[in-house]
Write an enzyme that holds these catalytic residues in place. Structure first.
Site, PDB file in Angstrom:
ATOM      1  N   GLU A  41      79.036 -46.451  -8.198  1.00  0.00           N
ATOM      2  CA  GLU A  41      78.765 -45.403  -9.232  1.00  0.00           C
ATOM      3  C   GLU A  41      77.340 -45.113  -9.590  1.00  0.00           C
ATOM      4  OE1 GLU A  41      81.053 -46.180 -12.635  1.00  0.00           O
ATOM      5  OE2 GLU A  41      79.698 -44.840 -14.052  1.00  0.00           O
ATOM      6  N   ARG A  45      72.165 -40.618 -15.922  1.00  0.00           N
ATOM      7  CA  ARG A  45      71.738 -40.829 -17.197  1.00  0.00           C
ATOM      8  C   ARG A  45      70.081 -40.728 -16.830  1.00  0.00           C
ATOM      9  NH1 ARG A  45      74.692 -45.898 -19.705  1.00  0.00           N
ATOM     10  NH2 ARG A  45      76.915 -45.647 -19.037  1.00  0.00           N
ATOM     11  N   LYS A 129      89.378 -45.842 -16.563  1.00  0.00           N
ATOM     12  CA  LYS A 129      88.120 -46.832 -16.869  1.00  0.00           C
ATOM     13  C   LYS A 129      88.488 -47.422 -18.453  1.00  0.00           C
ATOM     14  CE  LYS A 129      83.322 -46.762 -17.288  1.00  0.00           C
ATOM     15  NZ  LYS A 129      81.913 -46.139 -16.931  1.00  0.00           N
TER      16      LYS A 129
END
Ligand code: 3PG
Length: 213
Positions: A41, A45, A129
């Site tokens: 992943e 950001r 998640k």
């Protein structure tokens, strides 16, 4: 057909990469893939995250890439165009989730409460998640959530490392755990490749020992 979820279930750990320098992308992907972590992943950001996804996918087409921290439909589109195979968000936003579903893009939304789970279930999500895992009650919370929501599968992420990993993976409803412990942003920024490779190798060894237990 082997699905992304089958692959995740097999890999058991989802490396979460928060990358700030583009020149770290390919070396890190190579180490991860060499140690059996082809699913990874990359969190959106930093400004270079999408370009990192593009480069990794081009150089390593066998990789299975997720864009993380996807918060809006625009980011769903951007991640898809960059070449991601699936999308992860920290929370459950029905607008973003439904947009991804309508666009036939596989998305794993985040939750950390029964109310979140029920909203996600209502929109058809079955794999979630659990974030931030440790701060939201950790292993005890996941176990409590699996009692009423038996058909939900979890990917706990947040505060996980080799010290608590097996406690999570022991829970049958946990497909895999995510985390940045394999390569932190700080280590990447300092190009600490030996340290990073050691941690990735140790995690592989740890998982091999769990499987052979
Ligand atoms: C994420 O984006 O999934 C988390 O920041 C990962 O949490 P960790 O850094 O505690 O592993």
């Amino acid at each position: 057909m082997i699905t992304i979820l089958d692959q995740l279930q097999q890999q058991r750990v989802l490396p979460v990469i928060q990358i700030e320098n583009l020149d770290c992308a390919l070396p890190l992907a190579e180490i991860l893939i060499n140690h059996g972590f082809s699913i990874m992943e990359i969190t959106l950001r930093s400004d270079i995250a999408l370009e990192a996804i593009r480069r990794i996918k081009k150089e390593y087409p066998q990789s299975v890439l997720s864009a993380g921290t996807v918060l809006t439909p625009e980011q769903v589109n951007a991640a898809d165009q960059a070449g991601t195979d699936f999308i992860i968000s920290p929370g459950f936003n029905p607008v973003t989730f439904n947009y991804a579903c309508d666009s036939s893009i596989f998305m794993i939304p985040g939750i950390n409460s029964p109310s979140d789970i029920e909203q996600a279930m209502q929109q058809g999500a079955t794999v979630l998640k659990f974030f931030p895992a440790e701060a939201s009650g950790g292993v005890a919370m996941v176990k409590s959530l699996t009692a009423p929501y038996r058909d939900i599968r979890f990917i706990p992420t947040g505060g996980i490392n080799l010290g608590n990993l097996s406690d999570y993976l022991d829970i049958p409803q946990v497909i895999a755990c995510g985390g940045t412990w394999l390569a932190t942003t700080e280590e990447l920024n300092q190009y600490q490749w030996d340290k990073i490779e050691d941690k990735i190798r140790n995690t592989r060894q740890f998982l091999n020992n769990l499987i052979n237990k």
